[in-house]
Scaffold this motif. Structure first.
Motif, short mmCIF file in Angstrom:
data_model
loop_
_atom_site.label_atom_id
_atom_site.label_comp_id
_atom_site.label_asym_id
_atom_site.label_seq_id
_atom_site.Cartn_x
_atom_site.Cartn_y
_atom_site.Cartn_z
N ARG A 17 38.54 -76.74 -44.95
CA ARG A 17 37.45 -77.55 -44.55
C ARG A 17 36.62 -78.47 -46.38
O ARG A 17 37.87 -77.39 -46.89
CB ARG A 17 36.00 -77.40 -44.30
CG ARG A 17 36.58 -76.87 -42.33
CD ARG A 17 34.76 -76.62 -42.03
NE ARG A 17 34.38 -75.11 -42.61
CZ ARG A 17 34.80 -73.88 -42.40
NH1 ARG A 17 35.32 -74.11 -40.84
NH2 ARG A 17 34.22 -73.22 -42.81
N PHE B 203 41.58 -68.93 -40.18
CA PHE B 203 42.27 -69.78 -39.03
C PHE B 203 42.35 -68.52 -37.62
O PHE B 203 42.49 -69.63 -37.06
CB PHE B 203 43.71 -69.50 -39.91
CG PHE B 203 44.72 -70.01 -39.07
CD1 PHE B 203 44.91 -71.52 -38.80
CD2 PHE B 203 45.46 -69.03 -38.70
CE1 PHE B 203 46.34 -72.34 -37.88
CE2 PHE B 203 46.42 -69.45 -38.03
CZ PHE B 203 47.38 -70.89 -37.24
N ARG C 22 45.24 -69.47 -28.67
CA ARG C 22 46.34 -70.17 -28.61
C ARG C 22 47.88 -69.36 -28.66
O ARG C 22 48.33 -69.84 -29.04
CB ARG C 22 46.38 -71.23 -29.79
CG ARG C 22 45.08 -71.95 -29.97
CD ARG C 22 44.92 -72.73 -28.50
NE ARG C 22 45.78 -73.90 -28.15
CZ ARG C 22 45.90 -75.63 -28.39
NH1 ARG C 22 44.50 -75.40 -29.52
NH2 ARG C 22 46.22 -76.19 -28.06
N LYS D 182 44.62 -77.32 -38.28
CA LYS D 182 44.54 -76.56 -38.21
C LYS D 182 44.22 -75.06 -39.44
O LYS D 182 43.38 -75.04 -40.10
CB LYS D 182 44.01 -75.66 -36.83
CG LYS D 182 44.10 -76.15 -35.80
CD LYS D 182 43.08 -76.69 -35.36
CE LYS D 182 42.53 -77.47 -34.46
NZ LYS D 182 41.22 -77.75 -33.96
N GLU E 121 48.85 -81.27 -35.46
CA GLU E 121 48.51 -80.22 -34.74
C GLU E 121 47.71 -78.90 -35.27
O GLU E 121 46.58 -78.06 -35.60
CB GLU E 121 47.59 -79.85 -33.32
CG GLU E 121 47.17 -80.85 -32.92
CD GLU E 121 47.76 -80.70 -31.01
OE1 GLU E 121 46.81 -81.92 -30.13
OE2 GLU E 121 48.51 -80.17 -30.34
N MET E 122 48.74 -77.60 -35.52
CA MET E 122 48.93 -76.95 -35.99
C MET E 122 48.81 -76.60 -37.78
O MET E 122 48.06 -76.04 -38.57
CB MET E 122 50.28 -76.09 -36.73
CG MET E 122 50.09 -75.17 -34.80
SD MET E 122 51.61 -74.54 -34.57
CE MET E 122 53.09 -74.79 -35.59
N VAL F 160 39.64 -69.62 -35.25
CA VAL F 160 40.20 -70.60 -34.36
C VAL F 160 41.20 -70.77 -33.85
O VAL F 160 41.14 -71.44 -32.19
CB VAL F 160 40.05 -71.63 -35.71
CG1 VAL F 160 40.83 -73.28 -34.78
CG2 VAL F 160 39.19 -71.98 -36.44
N MET F 161 42.31 -70.28 -34.26
CA MET F 161 44.06 -70.33 -33.59
C MET F 161 43.96 -69.29 -32.34
O MET F 161 45.20 -68.87 -31.97
CB MET F 161 44.84 -70.16 -34.38
CG MET F 161 44.03 -71.61 -35.12
SD MET F 161 44.35 -73.05 -34.04
CE MET F 161 46.19 -73.28 -33.39
#
Length: 201
Positions: free
Chosen positions: A22, A33, A40, A18, A14-15, A36-37
């Motif tokens: 694209r 990045f 987390r 991410k 998953e990391m 998005v993260m």
């Protein structure tokens, strides 16, 4: 740094997804990045610069130092007890070639799937403040030494890889893996400083 919730825990695969730009992107910014993260936790935030430093992109002059400085800033915030990481805008605007990063991630993905079979939430004692501080201090040390270690070919890979292993342990809630990363960082300090001393003398 670690939270006992399923939505915070991630897999290595998953990391990597991410981290992958694209398809239509020509340039990948660190901020892409980060956006998005950032919710987390600190693990994925440490994983990205250390991963970059471990790839062929890390062979570009200046990249190990930039990655090391970024790791240092993030790890210091862990020690200061911040709940969410922060970085200067200039760091967020750092760029790399999207096609190159995309190709690297694609090559690594199959290995990530295999490694994920062994990554499980365990050794929760590593979440205790004393161990959190130990991990953060090791990451601070790794970030600092990556700057002078850039002078020695390939030596910067050791602290970068140690941080990546610790980051995986943090992101996946696997305390055993985080401890392996700590051990690698301590070994890297000794080996690196011996090599640096030899190079200087």
């Amino acid at each position: 740094m670690w939270v006992r919730t399923a939505d915070k825990s991630m897999t290595l695969y998953e990391m990597l997804v991410k981290m992958q730009p694209r398809n239509k992107q020509d340039v990948f910014e660190f901020g892409d990045f980060w956006d998005v993260m950032e919710k987390r936790g600190f693990g994925p935030m440490l994983a990205f610069p250390s991963f970059i430093a471990c790839t062929p992109i890390g062979a570009i002059p200046g990249v190990p130092s930039l990655a090391g400085g970024t790791i240092l800033l993030i790890a210091l915030q862990i020690l200061l007890g911040r709940r969410h990481p922060w970085l200067p805008q200039k760091v967020m605007e750092l760029q790399c070639d999207a096609d190159q990063l995309r190709a690297i991630v694609e090559r690594v993905k199959p290995f990530a799937v295999r490694i994920d079979r062994f990554l499980v939430p365990r050794w929760f004692f590593m979440r205790q403040p004393v161990f959190r501080s130990l991990i953060a201090l090791c990451c601070v040390g790794c970030g600092m030494v990556m700057i002078p270690f850039e002078l020695i070919p390939f030596m910067g890979l050791i602290p970068a890889f140690a941080v990546f292993i610790m980051a995986i342990g943090m992101a996946t809630d696997d305390g055993a893996v985080a401890l392996i990363g700590v051990s690698m960082s301590l070994f890297g300090f000794v080996l690196g400083f011996e090599s640096l001393a030899s190079a200087v003398s």
